[in-house]
Design an enzyme around this catalytic site. Structure first.
Site, PDB file in Angstrom:
ATOM      1  N   SER A  10       0.886  -1.219  -0.211  1.00 13.67           N
ATOM      2  CA  SER A  10       0.015   0.027  -0.046  1.00 13.67           C
ATOM      3  C   SER A  10       1.042   1.266   0.098  1.00 13.67           C
ATOM      4  O   SER A  10       2.092   1.193  -0.548  1.00 13.67           O
ATOM      5  CB  SER A  10      -0.872  -0.128   1.235  1.00 13.67           C
ATOM      6  OG  SER A  10      -0.264   0.152   2.341  1.00 13.67           O
ATOM      7  N   GLY A  11       0.345   2.478   0.469  1.00 10.48           N
ATOM      8  CA  GLY A  11       1.116   3.676   0.438  1.00 10.48           C
ATOM      9  C   GLY A  11       2.476   3.474   1.126  1.00 10.48           C
ATOM     10  O   GLY A  11       3.486   4.103   0.708  1.00 10.48           O
ATOM     11  N   HIS A  12       2.459   3.015   2.225  1.00 16.31           N
ATOM     12  CA  HIS A  12       3.726   2.902   2.954  1.00 16.31           C
ATOM     13  C   HIS A  12       4.812   2.211   2.128  1.00 16.31           C
ATOM     14  O   HIS A  12       6.058   2.419   2.157  1.00 16.31           O
ATOM     15  CB  HIS A  12       3.508   2.401   4.616  1.00 16.31           C
ATOM     16  CG  HIS A  12       4.706   2.253   5.220  1.00 16.31           C
ATOM     17  ND1 HIS A  12       5.618   3.621   5.657  1.00 16.31           N
ATOM     18  CD2 HIS A  12       5.609   1.418   5.727  1.00 16.31           C
ATOM     19  CE1 HIS A  12       6.615   2.925   6.368  1.00 16.31           C
ATOM     20  NE2 HIS A  12       6.703   1.830   6.437  1.00 16.31           N
ATOM     21  N   ASP A  32       2.381  -9.267  -0.462  1.00 16.59           N
ATOM     22  CA  ASP A  32       1.015  -8.676   0.099  1.00 16.59           C
ATOM     23  C   ASP A  32       0.168  -9.943   0.453  1.00 16.59           C
ATOM     24  O   ASP A  32      -0.186 -10.623  -0.437  1.00 16.59           O
ATOM     25  CB  ASP A  32       0.306  -7.674  -0.657  1.00 16.59           C
ATOM     26  CG  ASP A  32      -0.483  -6.690   0.258  1.00 16.59           C
ATOM     27  OD1 ASP A  32      -0.343  -5.587   0.470  1.00 16.59           O
ATOM     28  OD2 ASP A  32      -1.586  -7.305   0.662  1.00 16.59           O
ATOM     29  N   ASP A  33      -0.247 -10.152   1.568  1.00 15.89           N
ATOM     30  CA  ASP A  33      -1.255 -11.086   1.965  1.00 15.89           C
ATOM     31  C   ASP A  33      -2.624 -10.999   1.186  1.00 15.89           C
ATOM     32  O   ASP A  33      -3.246 -11.962   0.940  1.00 15.89           O
ATOM     33  CB  ASP A  33      -1.586 -11.139   3.498  1.00 15.89           C
ATOM     34  CG  ASP A  33      -0.258 -11.589   4.123  1.00 15.89           C
ATOM     35  OD1 ASP A  33       0.511 -12.134   3.684  1.00 15.89           O
ATOM     36  OD2 ASP A  33      -0.409 -11.482   5.508  1.00 15.89           O
ATOM     37  N   GLY A  53       2.273  -0.113   8.053  1.00 15.69           N
ATOM     38  CA  GLY A  53       2.167   1.018   9.013  1.00 15.69           C
ATOM     39  C   GLY A  53       1.721   0.604  10.566  1.00 15.69           C
ATOM     40  O   GLY A  53       2.234   1.355  11.353  1.00 15.69           O
ATOM     41  N   HIS A 120      19.570  14.067  20.317  1.00 19.94           N
ATOM     42  CA  HIS A 120      20.521  13.200  20.951  1.00 19.94           C
ATOM     43  C   HIS A 120      20.070  12.274  22.077  1.00 19.94           C
ATOM     44  O   HIS A 120      19.000  12.679  22.612  1.00 19.94           O
ATOM     45  CB  HIS A 120      21.735  14.341  21.473  1.00 19.94           C
ATOM     46  CG  HIS A 120      21.223  15.188  22.563  1.00 19.94           C
ATOM     47  ND1 HIS A 120      21.264  14.848  23.919  1.00 19.94           N
ATOM     48  CD2 HIS A 120      20.563  16.553  22.382  1.00 19.94           C
ATOM     49  CE1 HIS A 120      20.624  15.812  24.460  1.00 19.94           C
ATOM     50  NE2 HIS A 120      20.222  16.936  23.568  1.00 19.94           N
ATOM     51  N   HIS A 129       6.560   4.071  15.812  1.00 18.19           N
ATOM     52  CA  HIS A 129       6.416   4.915  14.612  1.00 18.19           C
ATOM     53  C   HIS A 129       6.444   6.608  14.987  1.00 18.19           C
ATOM     54  O   HIS A 129       5.657   6.935  15.832  1.00 18.19           O
ATOM     55  CB  HIS A 129       5.066   4.692  13.887  1.00 18.19           C
ATOM     56  CG  HIS A 129       5.028   5.379  12.671  1.00 18.19           C
ATOM     57  ND1 HIS A 129       3.914   4.724  11.648  1.00 18.19           N
ATOM     58  CD2 HIS A 129       5.604   6.375  11.974  1.00 18.19           C
ATOM     59  CE1 HIS A 129       4.114   5.719  10.733  1.00 18.19           C
ATOM     60  NE2 HIS A 129       5.046   6.726  10.658  1.00 18.19           N
TER      61      HIS A 129
END
Length: 194
Positions: A10-12, A32-33, A53, A120, A129
């Site tokens: 998909s998009g990601h 892809d499943d 995602g 840091h 994420h």
């Protein structure tokens, strides 16, 4: 010829494919499943990255492919700025224009999205994420599978627990526990997951 499987179409997955091309992979195979090309332990061995995602799903799939002997790699876009003292573990994706500064640790399977800043000595937990344009000041510790929403900011020294969601545009100014949703300026806990 360098080959990589991208698990997720998909998009990601499309953005991850752009990074793979930018770093020299010239054969990209989407898995892809929900499509005709599914992951199988019998596929010819090649590098692989999970491009899903959902933090929880990404963890499940990465564990599955590693158990069958595939080489899970990390991908870092060439425009990202990474300190030589930063640690990036396997399965991490670092998107364009992200910054990861000195002694930051990005644990297995995390996503550092477009334009995100990790200052840091931050520690980003496994399968977490950081959304586009989010910024974490120095010494932030973020738990596994936590998601920081787009454009959010976390001040220095904050600890955020695992499995939490910080809403878009939030400003985190105090420690937050695991299993919560928080958002706002300043971010406040809106609900606790059971």
């Amino acid at each position: 010829m360098a080959k990589i499987y991208i698990y997720g179409a998909s998009g990601h997955g499309l953005v991850v494919a752009d990074i793979a091309r930018a770093v020299g992979y010239d054969e990209i195979v989407f898995l892809d499943d929900a499509s005709d090309v599914k992951f199988s332990p019998n596929l010819p061995k090649a590098d692989i990255i999970i491009a899903i995602g959902s933090n929880k799903t990404r963890e499940i799939l990465q564990n599955r492919v590693e158990a069958t002997g595939f080489n899970v790699v990390s991908l870092v876009h060439p425009s990202a700025v990474i300190s030589p003292s930063a640690v990036i573990e396997r399965g991490v994706v670092v998107m364009p224009n992200a910054v990861i500064n000195a002694k930051a640790i990005i644990k297995c399977g995390a996503i550092i999205n477009t334009g995100a800043v990790i200052e840091h000595e931050c520690v980003i937990g496994e399968f977490a994420h950081i959304s586009p344009n989010a910024a974490l000041a120095g010494n932030v510790i973020m738990g596994a599978k936590t998601h920081i929403g787009i454009g959010s900011n976390v001040i220095q020294g904050i600890k955020i627990g695992a499995n939490s969601l910080i809403g878009a545009g939030s400003v985190v100014v105090k420690d937050l526990p695991s299993d919560i949703t928080a958002y706002g300026v300043p971010a406040r806990i809106k609900n606790k997951k059971l």
